[in-house]
Design an enzyme around this catalytic site. Structure first.
Site, short mmCIF file in Angstrom:
data_model
loop_
_atom_site.label_atom_id
_atom_site.label_comp_id
_atom_site.label_asym_id
_atom_site.label_seq_id
_atom_site.Cartn_x
_atom_site.Cartn_y
_atom_site.Cartn_z
N LEU A 44 -5.31 1.41 -6.54
CA LEU A 44 -4.72 2.45 -5.45
C LEU A 44 -3.22 3.36 -6.11
CD1 LEU A 44 -5.02 0.08 -2.72
CD2 LEU A 44 -7.13 1.96 -3.40
N ASP A 45 -2.77 3.71 -5.93
CA ASP A 45 -1.85 4.91 -6.45
C ASP A 45 -0.70 3.92 -5.79
OD1 ASP A 45 -2.94 7.22 -7.30
OD2 ASP A 45 -2.55 8.06 -5.11
N ARG A 46 0.43 4.18 -6.07
CA ARG A 46 1.66 3.09 -5.91
C ARG A 46 1.93 2.73 -4.44
NH1 ARG A 46 7.37 5.41 -7.53
NH2 ARG A 46 6.51 6.03 -5.89
#
Length: 294
Positions: free
Chosen positions: A135-137
């Site tokens: 997952l992105d930040r």
């Protein structure tokens, strides 16, 4: 981290070689090589065995994966870790916003990998970090961590062959009604190493399904559910911007922080077969408070 798997050979596998049998169970070439290099990694009826040996009905095959080293360059750091599910083969974690998945430049001690490394250090266990659905930040929600190379191999293959089903929930700008499919190829933007765009000439195929759940007229925001057929970088963010409904709080594609200060995207659901037991697993995690604004 050590993992031992025991198989009693069924009649349908009679006269197969050990390698044929374990390949039928989903073991990759890389994992089979690791088993060969592990002392007593492959044992048939309590006797060490070669992979070219055959198996017979009723044989007991014991496979042992033993990783004594941990991931290089991942510093164990005590960070929040919301574990939704854990067994001998995998972790399902609810990742918070603001936490990158992997260490990178300027993010070497604040990632999910750091948190997981600390969790296992406290148990005196080695651990190699293998995230199946990164997952992105700023994206919150469910992500899978494989605890051994075999479960990682099976889960990566499941994701590649669309047997790992992911559901996301998001806020998007404007009124989006009904449901639909976005089938638009995505590539890296020219002169950028980060941002992506829809590119019908050079892009890789990307398919997103969306369904409207609610609309807030005063804020002009829609609450939607999404499912991915493909897993391109920034796919949801790029696709929703492409159809005129960008995600609020998206610092790359729509930096409007009126209602939320990070990209309004949450990994809410995961559904897949367990890599070892084949039991069907299904997880749901509701949106966090900062997205609950409709």
């Amino acid at each position: 981290m050590k993992r031992t798997l025991i198989y009693k050979i069924e009649e349908k596998f009679n006269n197969m070689t050990i390698e044929q049998f374990i390949r039928s169970k989903g073991f990759s070439h890389k994992v089979i090589v690791a088993l060969k290099k592990t002392p007593n990694g492959i044992v048939k009826n309590n006797i060490w065995a070669y992979t070219r040996e055959s198996v017979s009905t009723g044989d007991i095959l014991t496979l042992t994966l033993n990783e004594e080293e941990s991931s290089d360059k991942i510093i164990p750091i005590k960070l929040p870790l919301d574990i939704v599910y854990e067994d001998d083969d995998l972790l399902v974690i609810n990742k918070p916003s603001g936490m990158p998945t992997h260490p990178s430049y300027k993010n070497y001690d604040n990632t999910l990998a750091n948190a997981v490394a600390y969790y296992y250090q406290q148990q005196n266990q080695s651990f190699v970090f293998r995230c199946i659905n990164r997952l992105d930040r700023d994206t919150t929600g469910l992500t899978i961590i494989a605890k051994n190379p075999f479960s990682a191999s099976v889960l990566y293959n499941a994701a590649k062959n669309r047997r790992l089903h992911r559901t996301y929930e998001a806020l998007v700008c404007g009124r989006l009604e009904g449901e639909g499919v976005i089938d638009a190829p995505i590539s890296r933007e020219v002169h950028s190493t980060i941002t992506r765009c829809v590119d019908t000439k050079n892009g890789e195929r990307a398919v997103t399904h969306y369904r409207s759940l609610a609309y807030h007229s005063d804020k002009d925001l829609s609450y939607i559910a999404l499912q991915l057929e493909t897993g391109r970088t920034h796919q949801i963010r790029v696709h929703m911007k492409h159809i005129g409904h960008p995600l609020p709080g998206d610092y790359l594609y729509h930096p409007d922080y009126t209602y939320i200060n990070r990209v309004a995207l949450h990994s809410s659901g995961l559904e897949f077969d367990h890599p070892i037991t084949q039991k069907h697993l299904k997880f749901y995690c509701p949106i966090p408070q900062d997205m609950n604004i409709i």
